[in-house]
Design a protein around this motif. Structure first.
Motif, PDB file in Angstrom:
ATOM      1  N   GLN A  13       0.810  -1.207   0.000  1.00 19.38           N
ATOM      2  CA  GLN A  13       0.000   0.000   0.000  1.00 19.38           C
ATOM      3  C   GLN A  13       0.848   1.263   0.000  1.00 19.38           C
ATOM      4  O   GLN A  13       0.313   2.372   0.098  1.00 19.38           O
ATOM      5  N   GLN A  14       2.149   1.108  -0.120  1.00 15.48           N
ATOM      6  CA  GLN A  14       3.047   2.231  -0.296  1.00 15.48           C
ATOM      7  C   GLN A  14       4.173   1.786  -1.218  1.00 15.48           C
ATOM      8  O   GLN A  14       4.333   0.596  -1.487  1.00 15.48           O
ATOM      9  N   GLY A  15       4.925   2.775  -1.729  1.00 15.57           N
ATOM     10  CA  GLY A  15       5.972   2.435  -2.681  1.00 15.57           C
ATOM     11  C   GLY A  15       6.944   1.409  -2.123  1.00 15.57           C
ATOM     12  O   GLY A  15       7.413   1.525  -0.991  1.00 15.57           O
ATOM     13  N   VAL A  16       7.243   0.393  -2.908  1.00 16.79           N
ATOM     14  CA  VAL A  16       8.134  -0.678  -2.459  1.00 16.79           C
ATOM     15  C   VAL A  16       8.884  -1.232  -3.664  1.00 16.79           C
ATOM     16  O   VAL A  16       8.376  -1.241  -4.787  1.00 16.79           O
ATOM     17  N   GLY A  17      10.095  -1.676  -3.425  1.00 16.32           N
ATOM     18  CA  GLY A  17      10.901  -2.221  -4.496  1.00 16.32           C
ATOM     19  C   GLY A  17      10.651  -3.698  -4.738  1.00 16.32           C
ATOM     20  O   GLY A  17       9.854  -4.338  -4.048  1.00 16.32           O
ATOM     21  N   VAL A  18      11.348  -4.227  -5.717  1.00 13.09           N
ATOM     22  CA  VAL A  18      11.261  -5.643  -6.062  1.00 13.09           C
ATOM     23  C   VAL A  18      12.331  -6.409  -5.293  1.00 13.09           C
ATOM     24  O   VAL A  18      13.429  -5.897  -5.044  1.00 13.09           O
ATOM     25  N   ASP A  19      12.015  -7.619  -4.894  1.00  9.15           N
ATOM     26  CA  ASP A  19      13.003  -8.509  -4.292  1.00  9.15           C
ATOM     27  C   ASP A  19      13.768  -9.180  -5.428  1.00  9.15           C
ATOM     28  O   ASP A  19      13.353 -10.217  -5.940  1.00  9.15           O
ATOM     29  N   TRP A  20      14.875  -8.580  -5.825  1.00  4.62           N
ATOM     30  CA  TRP A  20      15.604  -9.065  -7.000  1.00  4.62           C
ATOM     31  C   TRP A  20      16.285 -10.401  -6.765  1.00  4.62           C
ATOM     32  O   TRP A  20      16.772 -11.017  -7.718  1.00  4.62           O
ATOM     33  N   SER A  21      16.314 -10.864  -5.525  1.00  5.66           N
ATOM     34  CA  SER A  21      16.862 -12.193  -5.255  1.00  5.66           C
ATOM     35  C   SER A  21      15.825 -13.291  -5.469  1.00  5.66           C
ATOM     36  O   SER A  21      16.158 -14.475  -5.471  1.00  5.66           O
ATOM     37  N   HIS A  22      14.565 -12.901  -5.651  1.00  5.39           N
ATOM     38  CA  HIS A  22      13.495 -13.882  -5.833  1.00  5.39           C
ATOM     39  C   HIS A  22      13.584 -14.490  -7.236  1.00  5.39           C
ATOM     40  O   HIS A  22      13.785 -13.771  -8.221  1.00  5.39           O
ATOM     41  N   PRO A  23      13.425 -15.807  -7.365  1.00  2.00           N
ATOM     42  CA  PRO A  23      13.506 -16.444  -8.689  1.00  2.00           C
ATOM     43  C   PRO A  23      12.529 -15.862  -9.707  1.00  2.00           C
ATOM     44  O   PRO A  23      12.841 -15.785 -10.902  1.00  2.00           O
ATOM     45  N   LEU A  24      11.341 -15.425  -9.260  1.00  3.61           N
ATOM     46  CA  LEU A  24      10.355 -14.885 -10.188  1.00  3.61           C
ATOM     47  C   LEU A  24      10.699 -13.475 -10.663  1.00  3.61           C
ATOM     48  O   LEU A  24      10.047 -12.953 -11.557  1.00  3.61           O
ATOM     49  N   ALA A  25      11.713 -12.866 -10.053  1.00  3.34           N
ATOM     50  CA  ALA A  25      12.153 -11.542 -10.501  1.00  3.34           C
ATOM     51  C   ALA A  25      13.126 -11.636 -11.674  1.00  3.34           C
ATOM     52  O   ALA A  25      13.439 -10.618 -12.299  1.00  3.34           O
ATOM     53  N   LYS A  26      13.579 -12.836 -11.994  1.00  4.81           N
ATOM     54  CA  LYS A  26      14.489 -13.009 -13.123  1.00  4.81           C
ATOM     55  C   LYS A  26      13.808 -12.562 -14.422  1.00  4.81           C
ATOM     56  O   LYS A  26      12.730 -13.037 -14.758  1.00  4.81           O
ATOM     57  N   GLY A  27      14.431 -11.642 -15.132  1.00  7.26           N
ATOM     58  CA  GLY A  27      13.884 -11.159 -16.396  1.00  7.26           C
ATOM     59  C   GLY A  27      12.772 -10.147 -16.249  1.00  7.26           C
ATOM     60  O   GLY A  27      12.173  -9.731 -17.244  1.00  7.26           O
ATOM     61  N   LEU A  28      12.465  -9.712 -15.038  1.00  9.18           N
ATOM     62  CA  LEU A  28      11.379  -8.758 -14.821  1.00  9.18           C
ATOM     63  C   LEU A  28      11.788  -7.370 -15.310  1.00  9.18           C
ATOM     64  O   LEU A  28      12.841  -6.856 -14.927  1.00  9.18           O
TER      65      LEU A  28
END
Length: 281
Positions: A13-28
């Motif tokens: 509900q507020q600005g937040v970044g991506v967890d770039w260590s998460h496997p689903l963040a690959k290629g995002l």
């Protein structure tokens, strides 16, 4: 005090970044939610609250858009995921989340209402004007009903697929696309040199990957689409013994063997220093 982090299970509900260590963040390459909205606004775009969180509400003539989107992905291996709630499903060819080009009418990459009414459609088109729409009717694609939808395209597998709530509902054979450049992204319709294919409904999430998600990954995003965002920190407070407090173990048990433990009869003596035992109960 300690600190742990656990995956998000609700929309930020507020600005937040991506967890770039998460496997689903690959290629995002795109992770849009209302709290992270950096798109220029055109018209009186509204925001509404629904079961999955806040959503941008458009009526077919109002949209959010951003110009000069860098071409961070191509059609060869790509995916588009969104949380959509259609207000109308009987109007054909209206799309909620779209990439297009200001210089050409050809490139398309979008998801929403398909070319036939009451169909969920994932539509792509390359610079050679090869148009592919993968669409199907489904009970979960209905007026006022929120769904998590995904479209994937893979030149390696020669298939384009569309999913709703973690289930594949259609697939179409595709080839390797011609080189295609996208530079405009819109929520609520397709933005090229002009606006078209306006979507009436709500959009709560848009994810774009520069790779084709697997069926298992699509299913995982359906179960929890918020897991790719930065984990939620949680503080844990632990009582610490006061200085000078200690407990000493003595008695015959300190020299007991395994046989002694089985036989029993050894003593355990705990001696507190600088503290007292809790009363019974």
């Amino acid at each position: 005090m300690g600190n742990i982090r656990y995956p998000r299970i609700t929309q930020p509900q507020q600005g937040v970044g991506v967890d770039w260590s998460h496997p689903l963040a690959k290629g995002l390459v795109e992770a849009w939610i209302p709290a992270n909205n950096l798109l220029s606004r055109s018209g009186s775009v509204l925001f509404s609250v629904q079961a999955t969180g806040v959503a941008a509400q458009t009526n077919g003539t109002v949209y959010l858009f951003r110009n000069s989107v860098p071409s961070l992905f191509n059609l060869a291996e790509s995916s588009l995921t969104a949380i959509l709630t259609p207000d109308i499903t009987w109007t054909a060819s209206v799309y909620a989340a779209c990439y297009g080009s200001s210089a050409s009418g050809n490139p398309l990459f979008m998801i929403g209402q398909g070319d036939t009414s009451n169909q969920l459609g994932f539509r792509t088109r390359d610079a050679a004007n090869v148009d592919v729409t993968t669409a199907a009717t489904d009970a979960d694609w209905a007026q006022g009903k929120t769904a998590i939808v995904s479209g994937t395209r893979s030149a390696i597998e020669s298939l384009q697929r569309v999913y709703i709530n973690g289930r594949q509902i259609a697939s179409t054979a595709v080839g390797t696309p011609a080189a295609t450049t996208f530079d405009r992204f819109a929520i609520g319709g397709l933005l090229r040199s002009t606006f078209a294919l306006g979507w009436a409904g709500r959009t709560g999430l848009v994810l774009v990957h520069n790779r084709a998600l697997s069926a298992a990954e699509v299913r995982s995003l359906y179960i929890n689409p918020w897991q790719i965002f930065a984990p939620v920190p949680q503080n844990i407070f632990v009582d610490v013994a006061a200085a000078g407090t200690s407990a000493a173990l003595t008695g015959t048990v300190t020299t007991a063997t395994e046989t002694d433990i089985v036989t029993g009869g050894k003593t355990i003596i705990l001696t507190l220093t600088g503290d007292t035992w809790v009363t019974a109960g």
